[in-house]
Design an enzyme around this catalytic site. Sequence first.
Site, PDB file in Angstrom:
ATOM      1  N   MET A 254      -3.220 -88.509  15.221  1.00 12.60           N
ATOM      2  CA  MET A 254      -4.257 -88.234  14.234  1.00 12.60           C
ATOM      3  C   MET A 254      -4.233 -86.787  13.742  1.00 12.60           C
ATOM      4  O   MET A 254      -4.419 -86.523  12.550  1.00 12.60           O
ATOM      5  CB  MET A 254      -5.639 -88.565  14.799  1.00 12.60           C
ATOM      6  CG  MET A 254      -6.757 -88.390  13.780  1.00 12.60           C
ATOM      7  SD  MET A 254      -8.389 -88.796  14.430  1.00 12.60           S
ATOM      8  CE  MET A 254      -8.253 -90.564  14.665  1.00 12.60           C
TER       9      MET A 254
ATOM     10  N   ARG B 130      -0.603-106.999 -15.868  1.00  8.38           N
ATOM     11  CA  ARG B 130      -1.661-106.514 -14.984  1.00  8.38           C
ATOM     12  C   ARG B 130      -2.964-106.462 -15.768  1.00  8.38           C
ATOM     13  O   ARG B 130      -3.872-107.230 -15.508  1.00  8.38           O
ATOM     14  CB  ARG B 130      -1.272-105.144 -14.407  1.00  8.38           C
ATOM     15  CG  ARG B 130      -2.237-104.603 -13.369  1.00  8.38           C
ATOM     16  CD  ARG B 130      -1.748-103.277 -12.801  1.00  8.38           C
ATOM     17  NE  ARG B 130      -1.576-102.249 -13.825  1.00  8.38           N
ATOM     18  CZ  ARG B 130      -1.123-101.023 -13.576  1.00  8.38           C
ATOM     19  NH1 ARG B 130      -0.764-100.683 -12.343  1.00  8.38           N
ATOM     20  NH2 ARG B 130      -1.002-100.138 -14.556  1.00  8.38           N
TER      21      ARG B 130
ATOM     22  N   LYS C 181      -5.429 -88.576 -12.926  1.00  6.66           N
ATOM     23  CA  LYS C 181      -6.223 -89.469 -12.084  1.00  6.66           C
ATOM     24  C   LYS C 181      -5.950 -89.172 -10.610  1.00  6.66           C
ATOM     25  O   LYS C 181      -5.018 -88.441 -10.269  1.00  6.66           O
ATOM     26  CB  LYS C 181      -5.888 -90.928 -12.417  1.00  6.66           C
ATOM     27  CG  LYS C 181      -4.430 -91.291 -12.200  1.00  6.66           C
ATOM     28  CD  LYS C 181      -4.126 -92.691 -12.711  1.00  6.66           C
ATOM     29  CE  LYS C 181      -2.655 -93.020 -12.477  1.00  6.66           C
ATOM     30  NZ  LYS C 181      -2.334 -94.385 -12.919  1.00  6.66           N
TER      31      LYS C 181
ATOM     32  N   TYR D 240       2.282 -90.850  22.088  1.00  6.80           N
ATOM     33  CA  TYR D 240       1.765 -92.187  22.350  1.00  6.80           C
ATOM     34  C   TYR D 240       2.891 -93.209  22.417  1.00  6.80           C
ATOM     35  O   TYR D 240       3.803 -93.209  21.587  1.00  6.80           O
ATOM     36  CB  TYR D 240       0.778 -92.590  21.254  1.00  6.80           C
ATOM     37  CG  TYR D 240      -0.532 -91.844  21.312  1.00  6.80           C
ATOM     38  CD1 TYR D 240      -1.403 -92.001  22.389  1.00  6.80           C
ATOM     39  CD2 TYR D 240      -0.906 -90.988  20.281  1.00  6.80           C
ATOM     40  CE1 TYR D 240      -2.602 -91.322  22.442  1.00  6.80           C
ATOM     41  CE2 TYR D 240      -2.114 -90.304  20.317  1.00  6.80           C
ATOM     42  CZ  TYR D 240      -2.955 -90.474  21.402  1.00  6.80           C
ATOM     43  OH  TYR D 240      -4.140 -89.800  21.455  1.00  6.80           O
TER      44      TYR D 240
END
Length: 372
Positions: free
Chosen positions: A316, A143, A35, A268
């Site tokens: 980023m 769950r 998955k 930053y």
Amino acid sequence: MKPFPRAEISRYALQSNLAQLRLIAPNSKIMAVVKANGYGHGLLNVAECVGLLNYVESVCKYHGGADGFGLARLEEALQLREGGVKGKLLLLEGFFRQSDLPTLVSHNIDTVVHHESQLQMLETIALDKPVTVWIKIDTGMHRIGFSLEQFNSIYQRLLACPQVAKPIHLMTHFACADEPDNPLTQTQMNAFEQQVSGLEGDRTLANSAGTLFWPTSQADWVRPGIALYGVSPVVGDRGVNHRLIPAMELVSNLIAVREHKAGDSVGYGASWTAKKDTRLGVVAIGYGDGYPRNAPEGTPVWINGRRVPIVGRVSMDMLTVDLGADAQDNVGDSVQLWGKALAVEEVAEHIGTIAYELVTKLTPRVVVELLD
């Protein structure tokens, strides 16, 4: 020069890990859990490496390919079928809509049934042939799954449903198998056995942690996920302790090397200031690629045979590392964010997360490359 950043996926590591898991669970079939795009390794990459693709059948037999694949979404299963996978596929969350059921039948996909709504959908549809069902029993995860009190009546309804193939298979999921001293796992095993004793059908309990640390849970099938990729499911442990090999190396390059004076900050927020003269390296990877923004100062990366620490905030597209005053590193040098030299489990511990999250959160900007 190869594109960067990139995730280099080792075919050898995936096949070796599968072989090692067969040694660890010699009497169980292996349902390789793929998955989340094969835990970030590429769904079809993993399928090709560990078995069931028609065009690598001889290779898969030689390496003892996986006996089936576990997935979270129907779309993932269809991608495998379209890619040539012919073996057993199981939807671990089951189907979401009644309209999915004919697709399961036509593509020979097994489904988990864990909720009354799914059972009602099965009872109110006509299918060309029955669908193979794994009933999920909630033994302590709380769950999804039918409670111990519900199980008998649900099981009888599934037996009576003509749209359900017989025998019905049986499963549960562990809540704390990654805590080897936690008694809940044994409690769950006992509860499961009490419920299913004497019933037909295959049984599966063990995820990666169950497979590695609870051998009596291995049953007919084991469902290794993170272990298949060479990573331990247990905090503080390493896949190599179980003779597993990291299948992913996340790499990038230095795009700048700068002289940096004592007292100067970087990045930053000016959150880090050099205490002495040094050289900084700028690495072409950031949170836009899936490397966590919250990686703290001191999180290691691997450059030219040594660890160097991240300094300043991850941005980023870039992060900055302290190479040291005498560093001889150059623009273009390779940087490993995690892999064989630097375990992803260790990086996760520095960041305060788990390795699962790191490998599955890489963004499409990261080129995934399958290597021999």
